[in-house]
Design a protein around this motif. Structure first.
Motif, PDB file in Angstrom:
ATOM      1  N   PHE A 115     -39.021  21.564 -43.780  1.00  0.00           N
ATOM      2  CA  PHE A 115     -38.549  20.425 -42.985  1.00  0.00           C
ATOM      3  C   PHE A 115     -39.711  19.766 -42.247  1.00  0.00           C
ATOM      4  CE2 PHE A 115     -34.060  22.379 -42.399  1.00  0.00           C
ATOM      5  CZ  PHE A 115     -33.651  21.792 -43.579  1.00  0.00           C
ATOM      6  N   THR A 116     -40.548  20.570 -41.628  1.00  0.00           N
ATOM      7  CA  THR A 116     -41.689  20.036 -40.881  1.00  0.00           C
ATOM      8  C   THR A 116     -42.604  19.239 -41.802  1.00  0.00           C
ATOM      9  OG1 THR A 116     -41.589  21.903 -39.352  1.00  0.00           O
ATOM     10  CG2 THR A 116     -43.650  20.656 -39.405  1.00  0.00           C
ATOM     11  N   THR A 117     -42.848  19.760 -42.980  1.00  0.00           N
ATOM     12  CA  THR A 117     -43.726  19.084 -43.933  1.00  0.00           C
ATOM     13  C   THR A 117     -43.123  17.779 -44.432  1.00  0.00           C
ATOM     14  OG1 THR A 117     -44.643  21.210 -44.631  1.00  0.00           O
ATOM     15  CG2 THR A 117     -44.948  19.346 -46.131  1.00  0.00           C
ATOM     16  N   THR A 118     -41.859  17.822 -44.856  1.00  0.00           N
ATOM     17  CA  THR A 118     -41.262  16.624 -45.452  1.00  0.00           C
ATOM     18  C   THR A 118     -40.789  15.614 -44.422  1.00  0.00           C
ATOM     19  OG1 THR A 118     -39.111  17.726 -45.638  1.00  0.00           O
ATOM     20  CG2 THR A 118     -40.575  17.804 -47.567  1.00  0.00           C
ATOM     21  N   TRP A 119     -40.399  16.056 -43.243  1.00  0.00           N
ATOM     22  CA  TRP A 119     -39.864  15.148 -42.237  1.00  0.00           C
ATOM     23  C   TRP A 119     -40.940  14.619 -41.291  1.00  0.00           C
ATOM     24  CZ3 TRP A 119     -34.659  17.500 -40.086  1.00  0.00           C
ATOM     25  CH2 TRP A 119     -33.767  17.686 -41.136  1.00  0.00           C
ATOM     26  N   LEU A 120     -42.026  15.370 -41.092  1.00  0.00           N
ATOM     27  CA  LEU A 120     -43.043  14.965 -40.128  1.00  0.00           C
ATOM     28  C   LEU A 120     -44.424  14.750 -40.744  1.00  0.00           C
ATOM     29  CD1 LEU A 120     -42.105  17.363 -37.182  1.00  0.00           C
ATOM     30  CD2 LEU A 120     -41.599  14.936 -37.368  1.00  0.00           C
ATOM     31  N   VAL A 121     -44.928  15.765 -41.411  1.00  0.00           N
ATOM     32  CA  VAL A 121     -46.305  15.708 -41.909  1.00  0.00           C
ATOM     33  C   VAL A 121     -46.456  14.649 -42.997  1.00  0.00           C
ATOM     34  CG1 VAL A 121     -48.146  17.011 -43.055  1.00  0.00           C
ATOM     35  CG2 VAL A 121     -46.752  18.113 -41.278  1.00  0.00           C
ATOM     36  N   LEU A 122     -45.604  14.670 -44.004  1.00  0.00           N
ATOM     37  CA  LEU A 122     -45.714  13.719 -45.110  1.00  0.00           C
ATOM     38  C   LEU A 122     -45.629  12.268 -44.639  1.00  0.00           C
ATOM     39  CD1 LEU A 122     -46.134  13.368 -48.128  1.00  0.00           C
ATOM     40  CD2 LEU A 122     -43.669  13.638 -48.433  1.00  0.00           C
ATOM     41  N   PRO A 123     -44.662  11.899 -43.786  1.00  0.00           N
ATOM     42  CA  PRO A 123     -44.652  10.509 -43.299  1.00  0.00           C
ATOM     43  C   PRO A 123     -45.944  10.131 -42.559  1.00  0.00           C
ATOM     44  CG  PRO A 123     -42.560  11.540 -42.849  1.00  0.00           C
ATOM     45  CD  PRO A 123     -43.460  12.623 -43.346  1.00  0.00           C
ATOM     46  N   HIS A 124     -46.502  11.074 -41.781  1.00  0.00           N
ATOM     47  CA  HIS A 124     -47.752  10.770 -41.076  1.00  0.00           C
ATOM     48  C   HIS A 124     -48.914  10.587 -42.041  1.00  0.00           C
ATOM     49  CE1 HIS A 124     -46.493  10.853 -36.942  1.00  0.00           C
ATOM     50  NE2 HIS A 124     -45.802  11.953 -37.161  1.00  0.00           N
ATOM     51  N   VAL A 125     -48.942  11.374 -43.101  1.00  0.00           N
ATOM     52  CA  VAL A 125     -49.993  11.219 -44.118  1.00  0.00           C
ATOM     53  C   VAL A 125     -49.879   9.852 -44.781  1.00  0.00           C
ATOM     54  CG1 VAL A 125     -50.779  12.068 -46.382  1.00  0.00           C
ATOM     55  CG2 VAL A 125     -50.298  13.689 -44.533  1.00  0.00           C
ATOM     56  N   VAL A 126     -48.670   9.468 -45.158  1.00  0.00           N
ATOM     57  CA  VAL A 126     -48.449   8.163 -45.792  1.00  0.00           C
ATOM     58  C   VAL A 126     -48.851   7.038 -44.830  1.00  0.00           C
ATOM     59  CG1 VAL A 126     -46.677   6.587 -46.683  1.00  0.00           C
ATOM     60  CG2 VAL A 126     -46.680   8.995 -47.369  1.00  0.00           C
ATOM     61  N   LEU A 127     -48.471   7.166 -43.579  1.00  0.00           N
ATOM     62  CA  LEU A 127     -48.820   6.162 -42.571  1.00  0.00           C
ATOM     63  C   LEU A 127     -50.333   6.053 -42.392  1.00  0.00           C
ATOM     64  CD1 LEU A 127     -47.521   4.194 -40.562  1.00  0.00           C
ATOM     65  CD2 LEU A 127     -47.514   6.056 -38.892  1.00  0.00           C
ATOM     66  N   ARG A 128     -51.002   7.170 -42.311  1.00  0.00           N
ATOM     67  CA  ARG A 128     -52.461   7.181 -42.158  1.00  0.00           C
ATOM     68  C   ARG A 128     -53.148   6.548 -43.361  1.00  0.00           C
ATOM     69  NH1 ARG A 128     -52.976  12.415 -40.332  1.00  0.00           N
ATOM     70  NH2 ARG A 128     -53.365  13.096 -42.436  1.00  0.00           N
ATOM     71  N   ARG A 129     -52.676   6.866 -44.555  1.00  0.00           N
ATOM     72  CA  ARG A 129     -53.273   6.283 -45.766  1.00  0.00           C
ATOM     73  C   ARG A 129     -53.060   4.772 -45.818  1.00  0.00           C
ATOM     74  NH1 ARG A 129     -51.656  10.739 -50.369  1.00  0.00           N
ATOM     75  NH2 ARG A 129     -53.148  12.325 -49.672  1.00  0.00           N
ATOM     76  N   ALA A 130     -51.873   4.325 -45.435  1.00  0.00           N
ATOM     77  CA  ALA A 130     -51.594   2.883 -45.420  1.00  0.00           C
ATOM     78  C   ALA A 130     -52.486   2.184 -44.405  1.00  0.00           C
ATOM     79  CB  ALA A 130     -50.122   2.625 -45.114  1.00  0.00           C
ATOM     80  N   ALA A 131     -52.683   2.788 -43.244  1.00  0.00           N
ATOM     81  CA  ALA A 131     -53.553   2.207 -42.219  1.00  0.00           C
ATOM     82  C   ALA A 131     -54.995   2.143 -42.710  1.00  0.00           C
ATOM     83  CB  ALA A 131     -53.465   3.009 -40.925  1.00  0.00           C
ATOM     84  N   ALA A 132     -55.422   3.169 -43.413  1.00  0.00           N
ATOM     85  CA  ALA A 132     -56.786   3.179 -43.948  1.00  0.00           C
ATOM     86  C   ALA A 132     -56.956   2.084 -44.997  1.00  0.00           C
ATOM     87  CB  ALA A 132     -57.101   4.547 -44.548  1.00  0.00           C
ATOM     88  N   ARG A 133     -55.941   1.872 -45.840  1.00  0.00           N
ATOM     89  CA  ARG A 133     -56.018   0.798 -46.844  1.00  0.00           C
ATOM     90  C   ARG A 133     -56.060  -0.565 -46.168  1.00  0.00           C
ATOM     91  NH1 ARG A 133     -52.358   3.937 -49.663  1.00  0.00           N
ATOM     92  NH2 ARG A 133     -50.611   2.696 -48.923  1.00  0.00           N
ATOM     93  N   ARG A 134     -55.237  -0.748 -45.135  1.00  0.00           N
ATOM     94  CA  ARG A 134     -55.225  -2.024 -44.417  1.00  0.00           C
ATOM     95  C   ARG A 134     -56.565  -2.297 -43.749  1.00  0.00           C
ATOM     96  NH1 ARG A 134     -49.962  -0.616 -43.166  1.00  0.00           N
ATOM     97  NH2 ARG A 134     -50.598   0.250 -41.174  1.00  0.00           N
ATOM     98  N   SER A 135     -57.161  -1.275 -43.176  1.00  0.00           N
ATOM     99  CA  SER A 135     -58.436  -1.488 -42.490  1.00  0.00           C
ATOM    100  C   SER A 135     -59.573  -1.712 -43.480  1.00  0.00           C
ATOM    101  CB  SER A 135     -58.758  -0.317 -41.564  1.00  0.00           C
ATOM    102  OG  SER A 135     -59.043   0.838 -42.312  1.00  0.00           O
ATOM    103  N   ALA A 136     -59.379  -1.320 -44.732  1.00  0.00           N
ATOM    104  CA  ALA A 136     -60.409  -1.513 -45.751  1.00  0.00           C
ATOM    105  C   ALA A 136     -60.366  -2.911 -46.358  1.00  0.00           C
ATOM    106  CB  ALA A 136     -60.260  -0.473 -46.859  1.00  0.00           C
ATOM    107  N   THR A 137     -59.325  -3.676 -46.026  1.00  0.00           N
ATOM    108  CA  THR A 137     -59.226  -5.046 -46.538  1.00  0.00           C
ATOM    109  C   THR A 137     -59.232  -6.019 -45.373  1.00  0.00           C
ATOM    110  OG1 THR A 137     -56.807  -4.978 -46.518  1.00  0.00           O
ATOM    111  CG2 THR A 137     -57.891  -4.357 -48.581  1.00  0.00           C
ATOM    112  N   ASP A 138     -59.660  -7.233 -45.621  1.00  0.00           N
ATOM    113  CA  ASP A 138     -59.646  -8.245 -44.558  1.00  0.00           C
ATOM    114  C   ASP A 138     -58.337  -9.020 -44.599  1.00  0.00           C
ATOM    115  OD1 ASP A 138     -59.845 -10.087 -46.624  1.00  0.00           O
ATOM    116  OD2 ASP A 138     -61.961 -10.475 -46.297  1.00  0.00           O
ATOM    117  N   ASP A 139     -58.199 -10.022 -43.782  1.00  0.00           N
ATOM    118  CA  ASP A 139     -56.966 -10.777 -43.688  1.00  0.00           C
ATOM    119  C   ASP A 139     -56.593 -11.496 -44.977  1.00  0.00           C
ATOM    120  OD1 ASP A 139     -56.593  -9.994 -41.094  1.00  0.00           O
ATOM    121  OD2 ASP A 139     -57.645 -11.725 -40.249  1.00  0.00           O
TER     122      ASP A 139
END
Length: 172
Positions: A143-167
């Motif tokens: 539960f901890t992995t699928t409900w908390l950790v995995l969403p945070h990993v996905v969020l972090r990766r999306a933020a990293a992709r956004r910061s790697a591109t400009d407007d």
């Protein structure tokens, strides 16, 4: 860009709150039903003939599980009551904020309720307290992995992709 500066949608803060509220209601309906059914079954356990024969540890575990189930059910139903009191007062953004916290608390206590109920069941069914603790711990870790950790990993990766591109969507 939206009117309130949020990327990806052209909506006002009130429209965003309405959309988020609708999304939250859809999400919480599943959890509410599950928590209420689990809580209902838990209540009935104390009235079975075998309950009196349980060791003190299991009776205490049962009590803690029922309390967790009540808290989970209350937290997951609370956004509806909160909405009833605030409906029509132009407070949807505040409602969404508070309801998000209530749902998060409900999910945490629901996971703990399920793990505790599983522990109680497995202690009784297998006769092996060690196996029951291990299996229940693994389920709680799942539960901890699928409900908390995995969403945070996905969020972090999306933020990293956004910061790697400009407007303009180009790589920086």
């Amino acid at each position: 860009m939206s009117n309130d500066g949020a990327p990806g949608r052209d909506e006002t803060a009130q429209e965003r709150a309405d959309r988020l509220w609708t999304d939250m209601l859809q999400e919480v309906r599943v959890c509410q039903t599950g928590a209420q059914i689990l809580f209902g079954f838990l209540i009935g356990v104390a009235f079975t003939p075998r309950f009196a024969a349980l060791p003190d540890f299991d009776k205490n575990l049962y009590t803690a599980t029922v309390i967790l189930g009540a808290v989970a059910t209350g937290a997951l139903v609370a956004p509806v009551a909160f909405h009833r009191l605030l409906a029509g007062r132009g407070m949807k953004p505040e409602l969404v904020h508070v309801a998000g916290h209530l749902i998060a608390a409900g999910l945490v206590t629901l996971a703990l309720t399920i793990a505790a109920a599983l522990l109680l069941l497995l202690r009784t069914a297998t006769g092996s307290p060690t196996a029951a603790w291990i299996i229940s711990s693994v389920v709680l870790l799942w539960f901890t992995t699928t409900w908390l950790v995995l969403p945070h990993v996905v969020l972090r990766r999306a933020a990293a992709r956004r910061s790697a591109t400009d407007d303009d969507g180009r790589q920086r």
